[in-house]
Design an enzyme around this catalytic site. Structure first.
Site, mmCIF file in Angstrom:
data_model
loop_
_atom_site.group_PDB
_atom_site.id
_atom_site.type_symbol
_atom_site.label_atom_id
_atom_site.label_comp_id
_atom_site.label_asym_id
_atom_site.label_seq_id
_atom_site.Cartn_x
_atom_site.Cartn_y
_atom_site.Cartn_z
ATOM 1 N N ASN A 57 7.161 -3.536 0.389
ATOM 2 C CA ASN A 57 7.460 -2.632 1.507
ATOM 3 C C ASN A 57 8.920 -2.784 1.905
ATOM 4 O OD1 ASN A 57 4.896 -1.537 1.785
ATOM 5 N ND2 ASN A 57 4.292 -2.871 3.462
ATOM 6 N N HIS A 108 -0.457 4.949 1.704
ATOM 7 C CA HIS A 108 0.727 5.299 0.912
ATOM 8 C C HIS A 108 0.528 6.610 0.151
ATOM 9 C CE1 HIS A 108 2.760 1.330 1.409
ATOM 10 N NE2 HIS A 108 1.528 0.903 1.520
HETATM 11 FE FE1 HDE Z 1 -1.321 -2.051 -0.423
HETATM 12 N N1 HDE Z 1 -2.638 -0.754 -1.248
HETATM 13 N N2 HDE Z 1 -2.859 -3.126 0.291
HETATM 14 N N3 HDE Z 1 -0.034 -3.238 0.594
HETATM 15 N N4 HDE Z 1 0.199 -0.960 -1.052
HETATM 16 C C1 HDE Z 1 -2.325 0.352 -1.918
HETATM 17 O O1 HDE Z 1 -3.267 1.051 -3.940
HETATM 18 C C2 HDE Z 1 -4.139 -3.037 -0.098
HETATM 19 C C3 HDE Z 1 -0.359 -4.307 1.352
HETATM 20 C C4 HDE Z 1 1.526 -1.236 -0.925
HETATM 21 O O2 HDE Z 1 3.283 3.721 -4.486
HETATM 22 C C5 HDE Z 1 -3.507 1.017 -2.551
HETATM 23 O O3 HDE Z 1 -2.689 2.514 -5.565
HETATM 24 C C6 HDE Z 1 -4.911 -4.071 0.488
HETATM 25 C C7 HDE Z 1 0.829 -5.073 1.674
HETATM 26 C C8 HDE Z 1 2.315 -0.181 -1.507
HETATM 27 O O4 HDE Z 1 1.333 3.789 -5.474
HETATM 28 C C9 HDE Z 1 -4.659 0.078 -2.188
HETATM 29 C C10 HDE Z 1 -4.045 -4.789 1.265
HETATM 30 C C11 HDE Z 1 1.860 -4.409 1.089
HETATM 31 C C12 HDE Z 1 1.395 0.732 -1.998
HETATM 32 C C13 HDE Z 1 -3.966 -0.979 -1.386
HETATM 33 C C14 HDE Z 1 -2.763 -4.196 1.128
HETATM 34 C C15 HDE Z 1 1.314 -3.268 0.430
HETATM 35 C C16 HDE Z 1 0.092 0.214 -1.713
HETATM 36 C C17 HDE Z 1 -3.697 2.464 -2.198
HETATM 37 C C18 HDE Z 1 -4.347 -5.966 2.157
HETATM 38 C C19 HDE Z 1 3.345 -4.752 1.143
HETATM 39 C C20 HDE Z 1 1.703 2.050 -2.671
HETATM 40 C C21 HDE Z 1 -3.271 3.254 -3.411
HETATM 41 C C22 HDE Z 1 -4.649 -7.125 1.539
HETATM 42 C C23 HDE Z 1 3.686 -5.960 0.492
HETATM 43 C C24 HDE Z 1 1.799 1.926 -4.144
HETATM 44 C C25 HDE Z 1 -3.023 2.286 -4.427
HETATM 45 C C26 HDE Z 1 2.167 3.251 -4.756
HETATM 46 C C27 HDE Z 1 -1.091 0.845 -2.082
HETATM 47 C C28 HDE Z 1 -4.634 -2.039 -0.918
HETATM 48 C C29 HDE Z 1 -1.647 -4.661 1.851
HETATM 49 C C30 HDE Z 1 2.149 -2.362 -0.292
HETATM 50 C C31 HDE Z 1 -5.808 0.710 -1.467
HETATM 51 C C32 HDE Z 1 -6.397 -4.306 0.290
HETATM 52 C C33 HDE Z 1 0.886 -6.382 2.476
HETATM 53 C C34 HDE Z 1 3.830 -0.092 -1.558
HETATM 54 O O5 HDE Z 1 -5.212 -0.482 -3.336
#
Ligand code: HDE
Length: 705
Positions: A161, A88
């Site tokens: 999302n 993202h």
């Molecule tokens: Fe994320 N995800 N994610 N994700 N995610 C990040 O956090 C992570 C997942 C989502 O505009 C990170 O600040 C793991 C699902 C959005 O700043 C990080 C897993 C969904 C955003 C991270 C998921 C998301 C992130 C990277 C699996 C939809 C952007 C930067 C378990 C429901 C937020 C940050 C923004 C961002 C980890 C899966 C949505 C790396 C470990 C499922 C919208 O922490």
């Protein structure tokens, strides 16, 4: 001393005598240069005399290390970047508020849901997942829809999302799915693309991703605007009321202006014409006062529903169709202010799924639980220390008190003697079992294992249900996306493996894709842990076209003009467009604008080369006979018309534009979407038709896909 020849600032000849010194109310010294502007200072506050030349020995001699101003300026510049988000990375944010519709006290004790009409400040960041910070907006990708609501009981982050399911069922697979879609590690390409071997290799070896793949291959992955897409919390959460009773909840954001996406052929061209297409769209609409709005809707259910529903409600690769469990609108989100500084707000905002106020709790969805553990690490890495909550964008907007102290960049520091509790000094905050966060006391037991539940084993039934819920054009787009993506996969066995999965989803789709990829014979269906259910009813709520707006509000008309364009038609168009709360841009041969038939001059927003029709939802062709003659020679003008037609857009035209339409190859295939604007009165009919957004019936004849 040699005369200085390289000064450029207006304060060139300023001497200390030219400066005015003022003391502020607090005794602070304000220094103004001769032109009344404040004096430039270092970060330490020291006034700077020369910002154009480094300190050196003589005018041509070596630089000196005692040039502390140069050292500080370059040092700061060298450190301007923080690590981009590992996923993202490309995002765009806006401020606004959440307004509660009615009290939800029966379900949740969350303070923000108690009082109808109450507004709570919010910040939203939309994003793509795979591309880096500088990538283009219209990649085929999931969009992040992360909302931070600054409630009176602390920040609530709903980090969702625009697709309601995810690729994987267990957080431990997250690095793998993300590594596979990101640029391949040896080549460092492709950028912001899923059309490559590593991604499809992982996907085809991970059948649980099939439902999400159908969404990602659909037009959901190429939205027309952030304003026209849904958002989803994805996981099952809990509402918990004052009596500690729990209700399961799934969150949905529904855009007021309806859903809309672009065509893939269009997306590819938009990325070239305006890589910032989504950013610009959000910026322009908020700056013009057309504030985008979503309703927050919930699906509420109890344990009995969970026990009897077709799939496991903890499985993040499954939805609960709205036709089975209707959504209920509980409030609205309005975005009404852009950040003042992108870096301070959008880049530094730190979302964390574990930020929930009392009354909102988690389910055991293994993906959600992994996320709750993960997001803190990412903030520490990106923002450089434990005090990222001191940044204004991340700080709560309610009163807060704790004994946390020190660390990098500590902005809030304890005052006085006491920094622990309990203490005998009767100072500082205390925990409150009544007002504090109480986790829902779910009873849990079982052996410690690494085991995927059998109730997560059906990977194809909802993928099929999604596909059969789409209208024919949307089904065509899914097939075309699969064909395009797999055509970029260089390893034939991966292509075959994907088609073998499609066989379990829909055989007609599989054979269409297999045929287009040049298969000599169809592969056997992939081994499936569970057979695909054929009895799931289509869910019309899953179609974008079914959920279109039925009106042109918030959309943009591109008006192609030349000198001598019919002023009456032009004015009628503008009046109708404004009436519809839509916008327009004028595209002209020269950016300097044109003189209309009534002698009035109008400004152009775009020169024809810079304003291709892919940037608009519909177009009106108003060049005069003479103007058309000139435009005929321009490839960009011919493309403007041909692309609008191929992308199934509505086209309004005056008779003098016909030669251009002829040259663009569309004059012989006019359909109900190509509307003559013979006189100002035809304009109403044209604008009314635009509410359908696209003429999908044209698509097979233009072979868009
Ligand atoms: Fe994320 N995800 N994610 N994700 N995610 C990040 O956090 C992570 C997942 C989502 O505009 C990170 O600040 C793991 C699902 C959005 O700043 C990080 C897993 C969904 C955003 C991270 C998921 C998301 C992130 C990277 C699996 C939809 C952007 C930067 C378990 C429901 C937020 C940050 C923004 C961002 C980890 C899966 C949505 C790396 C470990 C499922 C919208 O922490």
């Amino acid at each position: 001393m040699a005369k200085n020849t390289s000064k450029t600032s207006p304060s060139d000849n300023a001497t200390i005598h030219d400066q005015k010194l003022h003391r502020g109310a607090g005794g602070e010294l304000h220094q103004f240069a001769e032109d009344g502007k404040p004096v430039l200072t270092t970060a330490q506050g020291g006034p700077v005399s020369d910002d154009q030349n480094t300190l050196r020995v003589g005018s041509r001699g070596p630089a000196l290390i005692d040039d502390f101003h140069f050292r500080e300026k370059i040092f700061h510049f060298d450190h301007e970047r923080i690590p981009e988000r590992v996923v993202h990375a490309r995002g765009y944010g806006a401020h606004g508020y959440f307004e509660t519709y009615a009290s939800l006290a029966a379900y949740t004790r969350a303070d923000l849901f108690q009082r109808p009409g109450e507004k709570t400040p919010a910040f939203v960041r939309f994003s793509t997942v795979a591309g880096s910070k500088g990538s283009f907006d219209l990649a085929r990708d999931v969009r992040g829809f992360a909302v931070k609501i600054y409630t009176q009981q602390g920040n609530w982050d709903l980090v969702g999302n625009n697709i309601p399911v995810f690729f994987i069922q267990d957080a431990i697979k997250f690095p793998d799915i993300i590594h596979s879609v990101k640029p391949e590690p040896d080549k460092e390409f492709p950028q912001a693309q899923s059309a490559h071997d590593n991604f499809w290799d992982f996907i085809t070896l991970t059948p649980e991703s099939m439902h999400m793949i159908m969404w990602v291959m659909s037009d959901r992955a190429i939205p027309r605007s952030f304003r026209f897409m849904e958002g989803f919390g994805v996981h099952t959460f809990r509402f918990v009321n004052a009596a500690d009773e729990s209700t399961f909840v799934k969150f949905h954001w529904k855009p007021k202006l309806g859903l809309q996406s672009v065509a893939w052929n269009e997306a590819v061209k938009i990325n070239g014409a305006d890589p910032d297409f989504h950013r610009r769209d959000l910026w322009q609409s908020i700056q013009s006062g057309a504030f985008p709005e979503w309703e927050l809707c919930v699906q509420l259910f109890d344990q009995d529903f969970a026990d009897t529903f077709d799939f496991d409600i903890l499985d993040p690769t499954k939805i609960i169709p709205e036709e089975i469990l209707p959504v209920k609108a509980i409030g609205r989100l309005v975005l009404d202010r852009m950040p003042e500084n992108f870096f301070a707000e959008t880049e530094q905002v730190a979302f964390m799924t574990q930020n929930v106020p009392p009354g909102i709790d988690f389910s055991n969805d293994p993906l959600l639980q992994g996320r709750n553990f993960s997001y803190l690490d990412t903030q520490l890495k990106r923002l450089g220390g434990p005090n990222f909550t001191h940044l204004p964008i991340n700080a709560p907007k309610c009163p807060f008190h704790n004994f946390q102290q020190d660390g990098h960049m500590a902005m809030r520091n304890p005052v006085g003697r006491v920094n622990y509790q309990p203490n005998s000094w009767n100072q500082g905050p205390r925990e409150s079992p009544v007002q504090g966060y109480r986790h829902f006391p779910a009873e849990e037991q079982g052996p410690k294992v690494r085991l995927r539940p059998e109730s997560f084993a059906d990977h194809y039934s909802q993928a099929r249900q999604f596909y059969i819920s789409q209208t024919p054009p949307e089904q065509r787009h899914i097939a075309a996306a699969l064909i395009f993506e797999l055509s970029k996969v260089e390893t034939p066995v991966i292509r075959e493996r994907m088609v073998s999965h499609l066989m379990n989803i829909d055989e007609t789709l599989a054979s269409k894709v297999g045929h287009a990829l040049g298969f000599k014979s169809m592969p056997k269906p992939a081994d499936a842990a569970m057979p695909t259910r054929q009895d799931l009813e289509p869910s019309p709520a899953l179609s974008i076209i079914e959920r279109g707006p039925g009106r042109f509000e918030g959309r943009k008309l591109g008006i192609l003009v030349s000198d001598g364009s019919d002023a009456a038609v032009f004015k009628a168009l503008l009046a109708e467009i404004t009436e519809q709360k839509a916008t327009f841009e004028v595209i002209a041969p020269k950016i300097g604008g044109v003189t209309l038939s009534d002698g009035n001059w109008i400004e152009a927003h775009q020169m024809i080369d810079g304003g291709p029709s892919v940037l608009y939802d519909a177009v009106a062709l108003l060049p005069s006979a003479e103007g058309t003659g000139d435009l005929l020679k321009e490839a960009t003008a011919r493309d403007f018309v041909a692309d609008a037609f191929v992308h199934c857009k509505f086209i309004g035209y005056v008779e003098t534009a016909l030669p251009l339409m002829q040259k663009a190859g569309i004059a012989d295939s006019l359909d109900e979407g190509v509307i003559a604007l013979g006189a100002a009165k035809d304009v109403s009919a044209f604008i009314k038709a635009l509410g359908k957004l696209r003429v999908w019936g044209r698509e097979p004849s233009v072979k868009l896909n």
